[in-house]
Design a protein around this motif. Structure first.
Motif, PDB file in Angstrom:
ATOM      1  N   CYS A 115      41.992  32.570  35.409  1.00  0.00           N
ATOM      2  CA  CYS A 115      41.938  32.112  36.793  1.00  0.00           C
ATOM      3  C   CYS A 115      40.959  30.953  36.866  1.00  0.00           C
ATOM      4  O   CYS A 115      40.374  30.575  35.864  1.00  0.00           O
ATOM      5  N   CYS A 141      40.007  34.287  27.912  1.00  0.00           N
ATOM      6  CA  CYS A 141      39.298  35.317  28.653  1.00  0.00           C
ATOM      7  C   CYS A 141      40.273  36.482  28.794  1.00  0.00           C
ATOM      8  O   CYS A 141      41.431  36.364  28.465  1.00  0.00           O
ATOM      9  N   CYS A 200      36.461  31.338  32.672  1.00  0.00           N
ATOM     10  CA  CYS A 200      35.510  31.962  31.752  1.00  0.00           C
ATOM     11  C   CYS A 200      35.732  31.576  30.298  1.00  0.00           C
ATOM     12  O   CYS A 200      34.843  31.704  29.478  1.00  0.00           O
ATOM     13  N   GLY A 252      41.796  37.939  37.596  1.00  0.00           N
ATOM     14  CA  GLY A 252      42.832  37.232  36.857  1.00  0.00           C
ATOM     15  C   GLY A 252      44.148  37.142  37.615  1.00  0.00           C
ATOM     16  O   GLY A 252      44.530  38.063  38.325  1.00  0.00           O
TER      17      GLY A 252
HETATM   18  S1  SF4 Z   1      38.731  33.272  34.091  1.00  0.00           S
HETATM   19 FE1  SF4 Z   1      37.156  34.864  34.242  1.00  0.00          FE
HETATM   20  S2  SF4 Z   1      37.407  35.703  36.239  1.00  0.00           S
HETATM   21 FE2  SF4 Z   1      39.287  34.548  35.752  1.00  0.00          FE
HETATM   22  S3  SF4 Z   1      40.659  35.984  34.788  1.00  0.00           S
HETATM   23 FE3  SF4 Z   1      39.498  35.116  33.161  1.00  0.00          FE
HETATM   24  S4  SF4 Z   1      37.775  36.528  32.912  1.00  0.00           S
HETATM   25 FE4  SF4 Z   1      38.631  36.941  34.893  1.00  0.00          FE
END
Ligand code: SF4
Ligand SMILES: Cc1cc2nc3c(=O)[nH]c(=O)nc-3n(C[C@H](O)[C@H](O)[C@H](O)COP(=O)(O)OP(=O)(O)OC[C@H]3O[C@@H](n4cnc5c(N)ncnc54)[C@H](O)[C@@H]3O)c2cc1C
Ligand code: HEM
Ligand code: SF4
Lengths: 117, 848
Positions: B681, B641, B685, B650
């Motif tokens: 995070c 992501c 995603c 993030g």
């Molecule tokens: S997991 Fe999703 S919300 Fe977290 S940093 Fe990556 S894109 Fe952003």
């Protein structure tokens, strides 16, 4: 009719390529009289084989690109699409004999590979 | 012969089983089948009803479908009730007014929940537990409630209590009798079950007789008990037993029992000619059978009788084994020692909360019954001993005493079972059926289930069925071996060890020193090719390795169905510059390649012919691309992501980490493909938990998940270690991957590998984190050496004129494959299908 039959009985050797063009334990495809024929060189036996290149189950011209090996005593190529085995000496499809294909006689003369059609 | 018209009243579990039996019989064409159901849908699995609360959908529960009935010619009517039977004219009448004639009538009307006649029972939020609609009502009510009470502490009541707990309610069970599961358990067993259930936060109130349901003070209702005490609650679920649904029969002059139930004989015939009753509505020998297995037996018997057969129903074993609120409970045969002269043995372990009791005959030769709570391992053995009247061993207590090594007591050898022993009572499968299936070639539980249906009902017999299967395999002398193929009597893991320790560098060398002769085959050649590449990482098209490579590896592209190839350059972490994107577009346009974004965040170009591959790759390599190894059993992609660089949430640079990991492990050949993902995070995603290696950023570093899988059998990755710094993360991944490469089977994904690894995740942690085998450094060194030899196989190939010669369709001609044909769809070309080829739909010329 009778003329055709007679001519097909006469073995006609067609020169295909230099034997050096064949890599051990792999195949190539030759175009002979408009027909695609797969040619394999088995290094350990120092022997060359020829069968149809068309895979009647996968319905594509790919057999020259399969892996060569043995199933018991029989020397075979495995179709790269769905892995059926074809006997390099007879063209028989081991898994599904009704899909057997043609095998052709091969000889190596003066460093040239010739196939009988 | 004209067809017999059979009407089945009720399409519940048993009614459906009866219909299924006709459909699957050899005489199916002799019958015309009609069925009516009061419910809005065809039969579903009531036994698994509670799984609705743990995520099963109505579709999961269905036992059949309308399409299936239609294709089998079964005429069904839903939402309509049979209200009258005229046995003189042999017709039934429906609530809708319809009248239908029958030759044979089957009553499979099941039962209804008994609700004690307590004043106040008919208010909202006073519910029962039998149908899918009931479950919907319970779910809705739970949303407006805090406390729930189940009235009835039997099998069903405890299942219902579990459901209320899962719905987040403070849960109580109110039981009239002095103990839980009074029907199945004796006092000792009931008491232990109570302790265990209470430990799970379910409040149990025994010997409570509810007198009134009135308005409550703190909660919606107050239940007032005969002893003067009371309990307040927001909802009440009645589970106080079932009553046979015999109203229809009763009103139409068919004999019913004193306390309900349609009287049947051994052929399931009622008192009226041509009318049968089966399932929970039927009364045989003054007994109602409230389990599904006896109902299935009745279904079989009734059809046999109609079809001219001889089968009889002669009672059923009511032994049960189940997990209630996470507690294992089983009861076998005469659990209450009601047989005259019965003797008992009791074993109680208050510390580990195990209770077991055997009931044996006066002469101590036969087992009459048993009760097991907390440890039900002996169930299979005891149940078989009981129903088959087998002789007890000299010291029967051994059957329930723990052995000194802590394992369960003496298990009965399955050889001792007679062939007629029924192992699976849900689907009536005998030991003989299993033995026959094994002799017919079944050698896994999957085969056995498919062939015999054993263990596909409640699943309680799975362990026993497996041991019968294993035993029979052993009897047949089948050695379950893991040999790779006829050319090597070793497993992949063993060959990997041999190659690594003996430093073997080619297939021929290995075949000569450790093989069984022959030339090898399409199984061992690529496997060994992959092992050699994992440890020595030579150029895969080197002469000595070339013949080993699988379909895809040998031409460094994925062969598609028509023999053309796809081209997938590496786009590490899914990050790509506009300039590179333009190059891909230009190349695709020039060669008219079908273009698609893959699931791994990169771009796939399809339809390249063999002879086109070198030119295409030359352009790509010149523009800075590398091979994506999409063709290899090797690292595919590291999906990411966008992470802390752009995303508002993030906490770490997931893209940076993904690129670093992809570049580190690119080209690593392994037993199967490997996929990674990195999320920035916990919102996850990049869906890292579905990957072989998943990395999720935390405030303090990275959480590592291992052995996840998407694909055919999805599996969430296991959390392996938390808050790792970059260096430790890489170290652990190195070790996990190399250990996988050393020990996995051929084509075994990491998920299956971990599931089969003895000791599982804990063991993997011990090897990787605690370095229990002292191979940690070795694993890292192997990885470092592999990485040091990385080369882009396409770059090496286009620089080697000898190798390039292989990339042409014909060795003796520059023509191309004339068999290819394409059609245009959504503005791109795709291979013509067989119909289109036959119909000569104009196809696109292929650029040579
Ligand atoms: S997991 Fe999703 S919300 Fe977290 S940093 Fe990556 S894109 Fe952003
Ligand atoms: C929550 C729960 C858990 C259970 N767990 C187990 C278990 O673990 N093991 C086990 O062996 N058993 C279990 N059972 C019992 C098992 O589900 C029953 O034994 C089985 O469903 C009985 O099947 P049947 O066809 O006789 O009745 P049902 O499945 O009740 O079918 C009868 C059908 O007939 C319909 N009907 C009735 N009268 C008419 C009419 N006049 N006209 C038209 N339609 C009519 C009804 O609406 C119903 O759909 C459980 C039951 C429940 C509710
Ligand atoms: C500010 C918040 C967010 C924005 C702007 C955003 C934007 C996007 C965009 C543009 C895509 C690509 C869609 C495409 O493939 O065309 C995407 C994909 C995706 N997003 Fe989000 N998203 C956000 C938050 C989230 C969150 C919080 C989650 C998870 C809970 C999430 C899960 C996903 C998933 C699973 C995909 C598909 C990834 C793939 O397979 O390629 N997103 N998101
Ligand atoms: S899911 Fe099936 S059809 Fe789709 S790409 Fe994978 S193998 Fe091919």
């Amino acid at each position: 009719m009778s003329e055709n039959a007679a001519s097909s009985q006469q073995t006609q050797w067609v020169e295909v390529c230099d034997k050096n063009a064949l890599d051990a334990d792999t195949g190539v495809c030759a175009l002979i009289d408009g027909k695609q024929i797969a040619i394999f060189y088995v290094g350990k036996l120092d022997e060359v084989f020829a069968i149809d290149n068309y895979d009647p189950i996968g319905k594509a011209n790919v057999l020259s690109r399969g892996i060569i090996g043995t199933q018991g005593e029989r020397i075979c190529v495995a179709s790269p699409l769905y892995k059926e085995h074809y006997d390099l000496r007879t063209g028989e499809c081991l898994e599904s004999p009704e899909h057997s294909i043609t095998a052709y006689a091969v000889k190596v003369e003066n460093g040239k590979v010739c196939v009988a059609v | 012969m004209s067809k017999q018209r059979v009407i089945v009243v009720g399409n519940g579990m048993v009614g459906h089983k009866f219909i299924d039996g006709i459909i699957n019989s050899d005489h199916a064409e002799n019958y015309e089948i009609l069925t009516f159901s009061e419910e809005p849908r065809l039969a579903y699995d009531r036994v698994k009803l509670s799984s609705y609360f743990s995520g099963s959908t109505v579709d999961d529960l269905m036992l059949t479908s309308e399409e299936h009935y239609q294709s089998a010619g079964v005429v069904y009517t839903l939402n309509d009730k049979v209200v009258d039977i005229d046995h003189d004219s042999k017709t039934v009448k429906l609530a809708s007014g319809k009248v239908e004639g029958y030759d044979k009538l089957i009553l499979a009307t099941g039962s209804y929940p008994f609700v004690p006649p307590i004043p106040g029972k008919d208010q909202p939020h006073c519910l029962v537990y039998r149908t899918i609609e009931d479950l919907e009502d319970i779910t809705a009510s739970a949303q407006e409630s805090k406390v729930g009470v189940v009235v009835g502490g039997g099998l069903l009541g405890l299942e219902a209590a579990n459901a209320l707990k899962n719905l987040g309610l403070e849960t109580h069970v109110v039981e009239f009798a002095p103990r839980l599961m009074a029907v199945q358990l004796d006092e000792g067993g009931g008491n232990l079950l109570r302790r265990k259930v209470e430990a799970l936060d379910v409040n149990v109130h025994t010997e409570k007789n509810t007198k009134h349901i009135t308005a409550g003070e703190k909660h919606r209702y107050r239940m007032e008990f005969a002893d003067g005490s009371y309990l307040e609650t927001d909802m009440i679920l009645f589970s106080a037993g079932i009553r046979p649904q015999d109203e229809l029969a009763r009103n139409c002059g068919i004999d019913v029992g004193e306390r309900g139930g349609i009287v049947i004989d051994n052929f399931c015939r009622t008192s009226v000619e041509d009318i049968y009753a089966i399932g929970e509505c039927a009364l045989w020998d003054s007994k109602i059978f409230g389990l599904v297995a006896p109902g299935y037996q009745m279904a079989k018997v009734a059809f046999s009788h109609i079809d001219g057969g001889e089968e009889q129903f002669t009672g059923a074993d009511m032994s049960t084994k189940l997990k209630l609120l996470g507690v294992d409970v089983a009861s076998v045969g005469d659990a209450h020692a009601r047989t005259p002269g019965a003797q008992t043995y009791t074993y109680e372990d208050g510390v580990n909360e195990v209770y077991k009791r055997l009931i044996v005959s006066e002469d101590r030769k036969k087992l009459l019954g048993a009760v097991l709570v907390g440890d039900v391992e002996a169930y299979g053995t005891l149940q078989q001993m009981c129903v088959n009247s087998m002789d007890l061993p000299d010291a029967p207590e051994q059957l329930i005493l723990p052995t000194s090594d802590g394992s369960a007591g003496a298990a009965m050898g399955v050889d001792a079972l007679p062939d007629t022993a029924q192992l699976c009572s849900c689907l009536d499968v005998t030991k003989g059926d299993i033995v026959e299936a094994v002799q017919g070639g079944c050698c896994t539980m999957g085969d056995i289930k498919a062939k015999t249906e054993a263990s596909t009902g409640c699943g309680g017999c799975a362990a026993l069925v497996k041991s019968v299967m294993d035993n029979e395999l052993k009897n047949l002398g089948v050695e379950v071996n893991n040999h790779l193929c006829e050319h090597f009597s070793y497993s992949r893991a063993e060959l990997a060890d041999i190659v690594r320790v003996k430093k073997i560098e080619s297939f021929d060398e290995l075949l000569e020193s450790h093989g069984n002769g022959g030339l090898g085959c399409e199984i061992c050649k690529p496997t060994v090719g992959s092992i050699l590449a994992s440890f020595w990482n030579d150029y895969v098209l080197e002469d000595k390795h070339m013949g080993l490579q699988d379909t895809n590896d040998i031409y460094l592209g994925n062969m598609q169905k028509d023999g053309t190839y796809s081209i997938v350059p590496r786009v590490a972490g899914g990050e790509i510059t506009p300039d590179k994107l333009i190059v891909l577009g230009e190349v695709a346009k020039e060669y008219d390649l079908y273009t698609k974004i893959t699931g791994g965040q990169r771009i796939d170009l399809f339809g390249a012919q063999l002879h086109e591959l070198p030119a295409i790759w030359k352009k790509l390599v010149d523009a800075g691309f590398e091979t994506g190894h999409a063709y290899g059993k090797s690292l595919r992609t590291v999906k990411s992501c966008v992470g802390s660089t752009w995303c508002r949430y993030g906490v770490q640079d997931s893209v940076g980490m993904a690129i670093a990991l992809e570049n580190r492990y690119k080209g690593l050949r392994s037993p199967h493909k490997i996929k990674f993902a990195v999320s920035g995070c916990t919102r996850e995603c990049a869906e890292a938990q579905s990957k072989d290696i998943g990395v999720i950023a935390t405030e303090n570093g990275w959480n590592l998940y291992v052995c996840g899988n998407g694909g055919m059998r999805p599996r969430h990755g296991d959390l392996f270690a938390t808050d790792l710094d970059d260096e430790t993360l890489v170290k652990y991944i190195d070790r996990v991957l190399m250990f996988y490469i050393r020990t996995a089977d051929r084509l075994q994904r990491t998920s299956v590998w971990l599931e089969n690894l003895e000791g599982g995740l804990d063991y993997l942690r011990e090897v990787v984190i605690d370095d229990k085998l002292s191979i940690g450094q070795e694993l890292e060194d192997d990885m470092t050496s592999n990485i040091g030899k990385y080369q882009c196989e396409w770059k090496t190939t286009i620089e080697n004129p000898e190798k390039l010669k292989r990339f042409r369709h014909f060795v003796n001609s520059d023509e191309t494959d004339s068999n290819l044909a394409y059609v245009v769809e959504r503005d791109q070309r795709r291979p013509a299908n067989e119909k289109e080829r036959e119909n000569h739909i104009p196809t696109v010329e292929v650029t040579a």
